[in-house]
Design a protein around this motif. Sequence first.
Motif, mmCIF file in Angstrom:
data_model
loop_
_atom_site.group_PDB
_atom_site.id
_atom_site.type_symbol
_atom_site.label_atom_id
_atom_site.label_comp_id
_atom_site.label_asym_id
_atom_site.label_seq_id
_atom_site.Cartn_x
_atom_site.Cartn_y
_atom_site.Cartn_z
ATOM 1 N N HIS A 72 0.815 -1.224 0.000
ATOM 2 C CA HIS A 72 0.000 0.000 0.000
ATOM 3 C C HIS A 72 0.847 1.272 0.000
ATOM 4 N N ILE A 73 2.152 1.124 0.127
ATOM 5 C CA ILE A 73 3.041 2.298 0.105
ATOM 6 C C ILE A 73 3.260 2.694 -1.344
ATOM 7 N N LYS A 74 2.663 3.816 -1.746
ATOM 8 C CA LYS A 74 2.687 4.201 -3.162
ATOM 9 C C LYS A 74 3.686 5.305 -3.442
ATOM 10 N N LEU A 75 3.925 6.159 -2.453
ATOM 11 C CA LEU A 75 4.801 7.310 -2.671
ATOM 12 C C LEU A 75 5.629 7.574 -1.413
ATOM 13 N N VAL A 76 6.783 8.171 -1.627
ATOM 14 C CA VAL A 76 7.683 8.536 -0.529
ATOM 15 C C VAL A 76 7.903 10.049 -0.586
ATOM 16 N N VAL A 77 7.941 10.684 0.579
ATOM 17 C CA VAL A 77 8.119 12.138 0.653
ATOM 18 C C VAL A 77 9.167 12.491 1.716
ATOM 19 N N GLN A 78 9.595 13.736 1.694
ATOM 20 C CA GLN A 78 10.584 14.265 2.652
ATOM 21 C C GLN A 78 9.927 15.440 3.379
ATOM 22 N N ILE A 79 10.021 15.435 4.701
ATOM 23 C CA ILE A 79 9.197 16.310 5.545
ATOM 24 C C ILE A 79 10.047 17.076 6.547
ATOM 25 N N ASN A 80 9.666 18.331 6.810
ATOM 26 C CA ASN A 80 10.142 19.028 8.005
ATOM 27 C C ASN A 80 8.967 19.117 8.982
ATOM 28 N N ASP A 81 9.053 18.339 10.044
ATOM 29 C CA ASP A 81 8.003 18.283 11.068
ATOM 30 C C ASP A 81 8.293 19.360 12.111
ATOM 31 N N TRP A 82 7.843 20.587 11.808
ATOM 32 C CA TRP A 82 8.081 21.728 12.706
ATOM 33 C C TRP A 82 7.600 21.410 14.117
ATOM 34 N N SER A 83 8.406 21.758 15.099
ATOM 35 C CA SER A 83 8.100 21.424 16.495
ATOM 36 C C SER A 83 8.355 22.622 17.394
ATOM 37 N N LEU A 84 7.501 22.749 18.398
ATOM 38 C CA LEU A 84 7.649 23.824 19.389
ATOM 39 C C LEU A 84 7.947 23.166 20.730
ATOM 40 N N ARG A 85 9.227 23.173 21.084
ATOM 41 C CA ARG A 85 9.702 22.318 22.178
ATOM 42 C C ARG A 85 9.192 22.737 23.545
ATOM 43 N N ALA A 86 8.869 24.015 23.733
ATOM 44 C CA ALA A 86 8.412 24.445 25.059
ATOM 45 C C ALA A 86 7.115 23.746 25.464
ATOM 46 N N TYR A 87 6.344 23.319 24.451
ATOM 47 C CA TYR A 87 5.059 22.674 24.760
ATOM 48 C C TYR A 87 5.164 21.149 24.834
ATOM 49 N N ALA A 88 6.291 20.601 24.384
ATOM 50 C CA ALA A 88 6.353 19.149 24.178
ATOM 51 C C ALA A 88 6.255 18.362 25.483
ATOM 52 N N VAL A 89 7.068 18.719 26.460
ATOM 53 C CA VAL A 89 7.082 17.925 27.686
ATOM 54 C C VAL A 89 5.751 18.030 28.441
ATOM 55 N N PRO A 90 5.219 19.261 28.650
ATOM 56 C CA PRO A 90 3.907 19.319 29.312
ATOM 57 C C PRO A 90 2.837 18.507 28.567
ATOM 58 N N GLU A 91 2.862 18.531 27.248
ATOM 59 C CA GLU A 91 1.854 17.755 26.511
ATOM 60 C C GLU A 91 2.099 16.259 26.631
ATOM 61 N N MET A 92 3.369 15.841 26.590
ATOM 62 C CA MET A 92 3.646 14.403 26.754
ATOM 63 C C MET A 92 3.216 13.927 28.135
ATOM 64 N N LYS A 93 3.395 14.772 29.140
ATOM 65 C CA LYS A 93 3.054 14.356 30.505
ATOM 66 C C LYS A 93 1.557 14.119 30.675
ATOM 67 N N THR A 94 0.736 14.775 29.865
ATOM 68 C CA THR A 94 -0.702 14.501 29.951
ATOM 69 C C THR A 94 -1.042 13.135 29.376
ATOM 70 N N GLY A 95 -0.162 12.588 28.531
ATOM 71 C CA GLY A 95 -0.462 11.328 27.851
ATOM 72 C C GLY A 95 -1.301 11.506 26.606
ATOM 73 N N PHE A 96 -1.773 12.733 26.356
ATOM 74 C CA PHE A 96 -2.694 12.985 25.243
ATOM 75 C C PHE A 96 -1.967 13.317 23.938
ATOM 76 N N GLY A 97 -0.650 13.441 23.987
ATOM 77 C CA GLY A 97 0.096 13.726 22.765
ATOM 78 C C GLY A 97 0.174 15.202 22.456
ATOM 79 N N PHE A 98 0.607 15.498 21.224
ATOM 80 C CA PHE A 98 1.019 16.847 20.846
ATOM 81 C C PHE A 98 -0.072 17.603 20.097
ATOM 82 N N ILE A 99 -0.445 18.755 20.599
ATOM 83 C CA ILE A 99 -1.286 19.684 19.836
ATOM 84 C C ILE A 99 -0.489 20.970 19.647
#
Lengths: 322, 322
Positions: A157-184
């Motif tokens: 089912h893998i039809k295409l391959v792409v290259q991505i920059n997954d922009w991230s805002l690190r100040a929010y990452a740990v508090p969001e991970m600690k909730t267990g709900f993941g990244f918004i």
Amino acid sequence: MRLATRANGKPDGELLVVSVDGARCLAVGPQLPNLLAAMEDWASAQPQLEALAVRLAAGEGDPLDESALLAPMPRSWQWLDGSAFQTHADLMQVAFGTDPLKPERPLMYQGQSDRFLAPREDVEFLDEAGGIDFEGEFGVIVDAVPMGVTPAEAMQHIKLVVQINDWSLRAYAVPEMKTGFGFILAKPACSVAPFAVTPEALGEGWHDGRVCLDLAIDWNGERFGHANGREMAVGFHELVAHATTTRDLVAGTIIGSGTVANAGYAEVGSSCISERRAIEIIAGGKPETGFMRFGDTVRMEARTADGEAPFGVIDQKTVKRA
Amino acid sequence: MRLATRANGKPDGELLVVSVDGARCLAVGPQLPNLLAAMEDWASAQPQLEALAVRLAAGEGDPLDESALLAPMPRSWQWLDGSAFQTHADLMQVAFGTDPLKPERPLMYQGQSDRFLAPREDVEFLDEAGGIDFEGEFGVIVDAVPMGVTPAEAMQHIKLVVQINDWSLRAYAVPEMKTGFGFILAKPACSVAPFAVTPEALGEGWHDGRVCLDLAIDWNGERFGHANGREMAVGFHELVAHATTTRDLVAGTIIGSGTVANAGYAEVGSSCISERRAIEIIAGGKPETGFMRFGDTVRMEARTADGEAPFGVIDQKTVKRA
């Protein structure tokens, strides 16, 4: 085969087939108006697109204006990003000061899919305080995948391959991970390099469900890293199969590798700032490198041994949202 | 004003305006082919839809066949589900055996938005071992919302209110929460009640960004709970504003309340099985109630003090995927 999407005033853009050298293109036309439509009927779309690729190989086509290109799929119904490089996971645990993760299944979160930024558009943030970071990664686009497939079935089912920059805002990452709900807040829209490529077209660059290419990353014109995609602990086919454990995947789903990282990071560098900061913490007890500032640029380009860039280039500047 | 979507062989269905008693409807027609299209141009769509509502109020319209209705928005580019009821959060911590969460910001994860199940279709799972649970909740649909809005600004973007069953597979929830990456396997597609309603049409049932209605839930024909939506710790406008902290919200984004729960759960019961199990753990040290089995039914219906059901009814059966 290499596909791209040209801006035409519509949210999904206009689908193009691009020549192997990236210099020429043929518009696909209204029967397959955009890449999402093509993914929804790939069995019928593929031969039509391949026929255009044959004409391009014979010298037909118009000059390609890269500045008019959007992300290959400017929006999709689903974006599921993995974290398949163990070196990245280990270093991020140092960067975040979190407990080591030894999950039984691949790591994966659902991210924003309503907009993928064009490879050369400015990237807007409200402020710098979020800790602006890039994450260089690869991704695959699948057609419709039913619930519960095996990795071998998923590979088909893998039809295409792409290259991505997954922009991230690190100040929010740990508090969001600690909730267990993941990244918004920690994960705004990603950027995607201009060309989506069939796995076959990558030749030796595609092996065992992995993109075995160096991903060169330059921050403000200086080489930051050139890690290779081959060190995924699980391949894309295994990430796809994991995602189908309890859901059908809609056609056009994009699955990400997570940040490309290599055990030999001392030589190849990193694909995100957080990893470099973790390496600095390991070496000297504290991070030295700050996150991105407004006006900074980041350039990402995967290259083959022959020096070709099958996905083209992401080259962007961060700016303050007016 | 009340809107619904009728199956027409296309993924987004056909948009209808429905009479206040739910008995009659008028098809909107090709200028606004579906609800997602209407959300993308709400300022222009709203008066057109209101004009049809006036004609319905005057007695026009065709009989509504509820069995042909899909979810009001059968797919969307984005589904962000909150967890705004503190009683639910507290009880789930008991059910999951996890640490108490005292996050500074609202809890929210990004869920599967490529398919919302019709209110009366069977719900397929591969097996019962996932711990099949329902979650009765409310949601809102917004038009395009720019990054960084205030709660007061966000309130103006709430155009429609819906009623949702956020299907959950509890066996996957704790391992996924422990990764910090949020829910993929634990959260397959949601179901949505047939009618999307403007906040104004809810009258006193909409106050301070909360749906102040009892949500009656019956499992296999027996009343399971009838908690009221008013006890959200933060209102929908605050959830919407939170979601815009670092991203623009695409038109048609659906924001969920999380499972409706009340501090007086001893009297009103629960809106998911996990909560009842937590209450059993508190009372007797261990859970007594099992999760859903194939062939089980769950019915959800919010009612006004007058006995009206503004969102209609979700009434579904769980089945094994063939």
